[in-house]
Design an enzyme around this catalytic site. Sequence first.
Site, short mmCIF file in Angstrom:
data_model
loop_
_atom_site.label_atom_id
_atom_site.label_comp_id
_atom_site.label_asym_id
_atom_site.label_seq_id
_atom_site.Cartn_x
_atom_site.Cartn_y
_atom_site.Cartn_z
N HIS A 115 -22.83 -1.51 12.50
CA HIS A 115 -23.37 -1.49 11.14
C HIS A 115 -24.08 -0.16 10.86
CE1 HIS A 115 -23.72 -6.11 11.67
NE2 HIS A 115 -22.77 -5.93 10.77
N LYS B 164 -21.83 -19.07 7.56
CA LYS B 164 -22.29 -18.98 8.94
C LYS B 164 -23.76 -19.41 9.05
CE LYS B 164 -19.60 -14.71 9.50
NZ LYS B 164 -19.72 -13.25 9.64
N ARG C 40 -12.79 -2.51 10.92
CA ARG C 40 -12.66 -2.28 12.35
C ARG C 40 -11.21 -2.42 12.76
NH1 ARG C 40 -17.09 -6.71 13.40
NH2 ARG C 40 -16.05 -7.33 11.50
N SER D 149 -21.56 -8.85 15.60
CA SER D 149 -22.83 -9.50 15.92
C SER D 149 -22.64 -10.71 16.83
CB SER D 149 -23.54 -9.93 14.63
OG SER D 149 -23.76 -8.84 13.80
P1 ADP Z 1 -19.86 -10.49 7.14
O1 ADP Z 1 -20.24 -11.89 7.43
O2 ADP Z 1 -19.97 -10.10 5.69
O3 ADP Z 1 -18.57 -10.01 7.76
P2 ADP Z 1 -21.18 -8.82 9.07
O4 ADP Z 1 -22.62 -8.59 9.29
O5 ADP Z 1 -20.39 -9.40 10.17
O6 ADP Z 1 -21.07 -9.69 7.77
O7 ADP Z 1 -20.51 -7.47 8.61
C1 ADP Z 1 -20.91 -6.78 7.47
C2 ADP Z 1 -19.96 -5.62 7.26
O8 ADP Z 1 -20.08 -4.70 8.34
C3 ADP Z 1 -18.49 -6.02 7.20
O9 ADP Z 1 -17.83 -5.16 6.29
C4 ADP Z 1 -18.01 -5.74 8.60
O10 ADP Z 1 -16.63 -5.46 8.62
C5 ADP Z 1 -18.82 -4.52 8.94
N1 ADP Z 1 -19.00 -4.38 10.38
C6 ADP Z 1 -19.49 -5.27 11.26
N2 ADP Z 1 -19.48 -4.77 12.51
C7 ADP Z 1 -18.96 -3.53 12.42
C8 ADP Z 1 -18.64 -2.51 13.37
N3 ADP Z 1 -18.81 -2.68 14.67
N4 ADP Z 1 -18.10 -1.37 12.91
C9 ADP Z 1 -17.88 -1.22 11.59
N5 ADP Z 1 -18.12 -2.13 10.65
C10 ADP Z 1 -18.66 -3.28 11.05
#
Ligand code: ADP
Length: 160
Positions: free
Chosen positions: A19, A43, A92, A130
């Site tokens: 992130h 979630k 990703r 996460s």
């Molecule tokens: P969501 O539930 O909206 O997917 P996340 O917190 O999992 O929430 O992710 C928020 C955003 O950050 C999404 O666009 C996700 O693709 C991106 N994201 C999460 N982890 C990574 C990572 N390791 N590299 C790049 N983008 C990421």
Amino acid sequence: MKKNTAVYPGTFDPVTNGHLDIIERASGIFDKVIVTIALNSSKVPLFTKEERKSMIKEVINKYKNVEVDSFDGLLVNYAAKKKANTIIRGLRVLSDFEYEFQMSLTNRKLAPDINTIFLMPNEKYAYLNSSLVKELAKFKGQIKSFVPEPVRKKLEEKFR
Ligand code: ADP
């Protein structure tokens, strides 16, 4: 002059280095970036809204044009309220694509003036999410290369 504001929505449960990589890139492109916690996600989060917010706050400190917030309801309504014309999402692996494609086209239907921009992280974070970090922390695995230091501490406290 018109300011270009972007919102970066997500669950951020907790914020990871992946992130942060996206936040850093977005901070270099936009005048203002609002990292915003989606509260209506299906979630069930490990961390409360306040905990997630305070972890994000700590790690975005050095970016003067980045702030943290949260929202309920439709993302496009929230973006419009914040006068943001861009939604940032991280892309990703291929498995992200179908869901992101559907979301971004739906959002465009709802709000044609708001564009979704996808940013790719450094390849070392391409598989990181996460859930993986929480799983590792739960079983006392090494997480220090995946999350910022304040988040590592919080995760270790949670699973102590
Ligand atoms: P969501 O539930 O909206 O997917 P996340 O917190 O999992 O929430 O992710 C928020 C955003 O950050 C999404 O666009 C996700 O693709 C991106 N994201 C999460 N982890 C990574 C990572 N390791 N590299 C790049 N983008 C990421």
